[in-house]
Design a protein around this motif. Structure first.
Motif, PDB file in Angstrom:
ATOM      1  N   ASP A 227       0.832  -1.200   0.000  1.00 47.64           N
ATOM      2  CA  ASP A 227       0.000   0.000   0.000  1.00 47.64           C
ATOM      3  C   ASP A 227       0.872   1.257   0.000  1.00 47.64           C
ATOM      4  O   ASP A 227       1.994   1.266   0.512  1.00 47.64           O
ATOM      5  CB  ASP A 227      -0.938  -0.005   1.209  1.00 47.64           C
ATOM      6  N   PHE A 233       1.176  -3.056   3.852  1.00 43.33           N
ATOM      7  CA  PHE A 233       0.071  -3.973   3.597  1.00 43.33           C
ATOM      8  C   PHE A 233       0.035  -4.425   2.135  1.00 43.33           C
ATOM      9  O   PHE A 233       0.193  -3.625   1.212  1.00 43.33           O
ATOM     10  CB  PHE A 233      -1.253  -3.321   3.988  1.00 43.33           C
ATOM     11  N   GLU A 235      -1.189  -5.501  -1.393  1.00 42.70           N
ATOM     12  CA  GLU A 235      -2.311  -5.109  -2.244  1.00 42.70           C
ATOM     13  C   GLU A 235      -2.579  -6.173  -3.308  1.00 42.70           C
ATOM     14  O   GLU A 235      -3.509  -6.943  -3.205  1.00 42.70           O
ATOM     15  CB  GLU A 235      -2.051  -3.740  -2.856  1.00 42.70           C
ATOM     16  N   THR A 253      -7.760 -12.709   1.962  1.00 43.65           N
ATOM     17  CA  THR A 253      -7.357 -11.981   0.760  1.00 43.65           C
ATOM     18  C   THR A 253      -7.371 -10.493   1.076  1.00 43.65           C
ATOM     19  O   THR A 253      -8.204 -10.030   1.870  1.00 43.65           O
ATOM     20  CB  THR A 253      -8.292 -12.303  -0.426  1.00 43.65           C
ATOM     21  N   PRO A 254      -6.440  -9.719   0.521  1.00 44.88           N
ATOM     22  CA  PRO A 254      -6.438  -8.277   0.788  1.00 44.88           C
ATOM     23  C   PRO A 254      -7.759  -7.625   0.415  1.00 44.88           C
ATOM     24  O   PRO A 254      -8.357  -7.953  -0.618  1.00 44.88           O
ATOM     25  CB  PRO A 254      -5.290  -7.762  -0.098  1.00 44.88           C
ATOM     26  N   GLU A 281     -11.786 -10.943   4.077  1.00 45.10           N
ATOM     27  CA  GLU A 281     -11.241  -9.839   3.289  1.00 45.10           C
ATOM     28  C   GLU A 281     -10.756  -8.794   4.288  1.00 45.10           C
ATOM     29  O   GLU A 281     -11.550  -8.175   4.986  1.00 45.10           O
ATOM     30  CB  GLU A 281     -12.315  -9.242   2.374  1.00 45.10           C
ATOM     31  N   ARG A 283      -6.923  -6.390   5.794  1.00 43.95           N
ATOM     32  CA  ARG A 283      -5.536  -5.987   5.597  1.00 43.95           C
ATOM     33  C   ARG A 283      -4.603  -7.135   5.993  1.00 43.95           C
ATOM     34  O   ARG A 283      -4.778  -7.755   7.051  1.00 43.95           O
ATOM     35  CB  ARG A 283      -5.207  -4.765   6.436  1.00 43.95           C
TER      36      ARG A 283
END
Length: 361
Positions: A227, A233, A235, A253-254, A281, A283
């Motif tokens: 990110d 984080f 992406e 999953t991000p 879903e 971070r």
């Protein structure tokens, strides 16, 4: 829409077509025809037509060449064992193009019109859809929209063109599904809050190319982006979404917002839930990836996208270090199980209980 059709006078011969479909590669060959429809503020979408495939003539001042106002989609048509031809969740591609169009200040193409236009080209060029017995070959479809007004002012284009072209595609992995190695980009980011990361537009892919070049120089297949705000984080990859499988059976999953909302990604979330997996879903930090693989808490990592469907992830490298592959084997793991079901639905080998497939012919 009313669609006029002008058939090619010199289509590929049956012999040439058979040669292409025997080994199509990806994005190397194109069908006999293309579809075009145009938009202006006073007329809306108009002049829909299928014509022989060929070059475009653009004024040097065409807006897309200067300001990159464009969007595109990637989808496939599949031949089923009975000879029929189907697409996979085309309404989701249509909806994503609507979202991308809003972000790029382009006119919205109605979802029903989008599906009709794609279907029309596939129907005309249906002989280009590979036979069901040829493995995972399909007809890759590329709808795209661009600013076609010849004008150098910085404003939304007052003339926009939507087109669909098609290209037969072979199995993404000729030698079978194998883990891909990844390079962690700590220099480049793909998108930030309020940016275009969630839009499917060429600028996102252009911005990934220098990082992908860096990955290749370090012997890796793909690049991982972090990110822009924290640099911590995960992406997405240059062209795929990521999934992590934990020892207790969870899958993470991000979260979206600054990454592309992939149709394959969304389908995996739903399909994994039906197969009994809990999907989160959220971070996911790069430290969680490194530590999770080292401790055995993360047992499998895989990536997904339209072209490859699902592929296992192997080694992660960065400047000064690396994390080995997660311990689970590529064959027989969670990724392999989900992939088998998803591909089975797409190619008509499994029942489509979720109503994802759309018949074209």
């Amino acid at each position: 829409m009313d669609i006029s059709t002008t058939l090619a006078t010199d289509p590929a011969s049956e012999e040439r077509l058979a040669e292409i479909l025997a080994d199509p590669g990806f994005g190397n060959h194109f069908t006999d025809h293309m579809l075009t429809v145009e938009w202006t503020p006073d007329r809306g979408w108009h002049d829909a037509r299928i014509t022989p495939y060929g070059p475009l003539t653009l004024d040097p001042a065409t807006a897309v060449l200067h300001y990159a106002q464009e969007t595109f989609e990637g989808m496939k048509a599949y031949r089923h064992p009975d000879g029929s031809v189907w697409s996979f969740r085309p309404e989701q591609n249509a909806a994503r193009m609507v979202r991308s169009s809003h972000r790029l200040a382009l006119p919205v193409l109605d979802a029903d019109d989008f599906v009709q236009l794609v279907d029309a080209l596939v129907a005309v060029d249906q002989r280009w859809v590979p036979d069901a017995s040829t493995g995972e070959k399909s007809l890759y479809l590329r709808p795209f929209m661009f600013a076609s007004e010849a004008f150098l002012g910085v404003r939304p284009s007052q003339h926009v063109t939507f087109m669909v072209i098609a290209s037969p595609a072979g199995a993404y992995f000729k030698g079978g599904v194998k883990p891909v190695s990844l390079w962690l980009s700590e220099t480049y980011t793909r998108a930030g809050r309020g940016g275009m990361g969630a839009a499917k537009t060429g600028g996102n892919y252009a911005s990934s190319l220098v990082a992908q070049q860096e990955a290749t120089e370090h012997g890796c297949d793909q690049v991982v982006f972090l990110d822009a705000e924290h640099g911590r984080f995960i992406e997405e990859l240059g062209g795929m979404n990521l999934y992590f499988v934990y020892a207790d059976g969870r899958i993470a999953t991000p979260e979206t917002g600054t990454i592309l909302e992939g149709i394959t990604r969304a389908s995996i979330i739903e399909l994994a839930g039906r197969l009994g997996y809990q999907v989160e879903e959220r971070r996911i930090s790069i430290d969680e990836w490194r530590d999770g693989v080292a401790s055995g808490e993360i047992v499998e990592i895989f990536a997904c996208g339209t072209a490859a469907v699902i592929t296992p992830v192997g080694e992660l490298k960065w400047d000064g270090g690396s994390t080995p592959s997660a311990p689970a084997p590529a064959e027989g793991g969670v990724a392999a199980r989900i992939r088998e079901h998803l591909v089975g639905i797409q190619f008509g080998r499994e029942a489509d209980e979720l109503g994802w497939m759309h018949r074209i012919v």
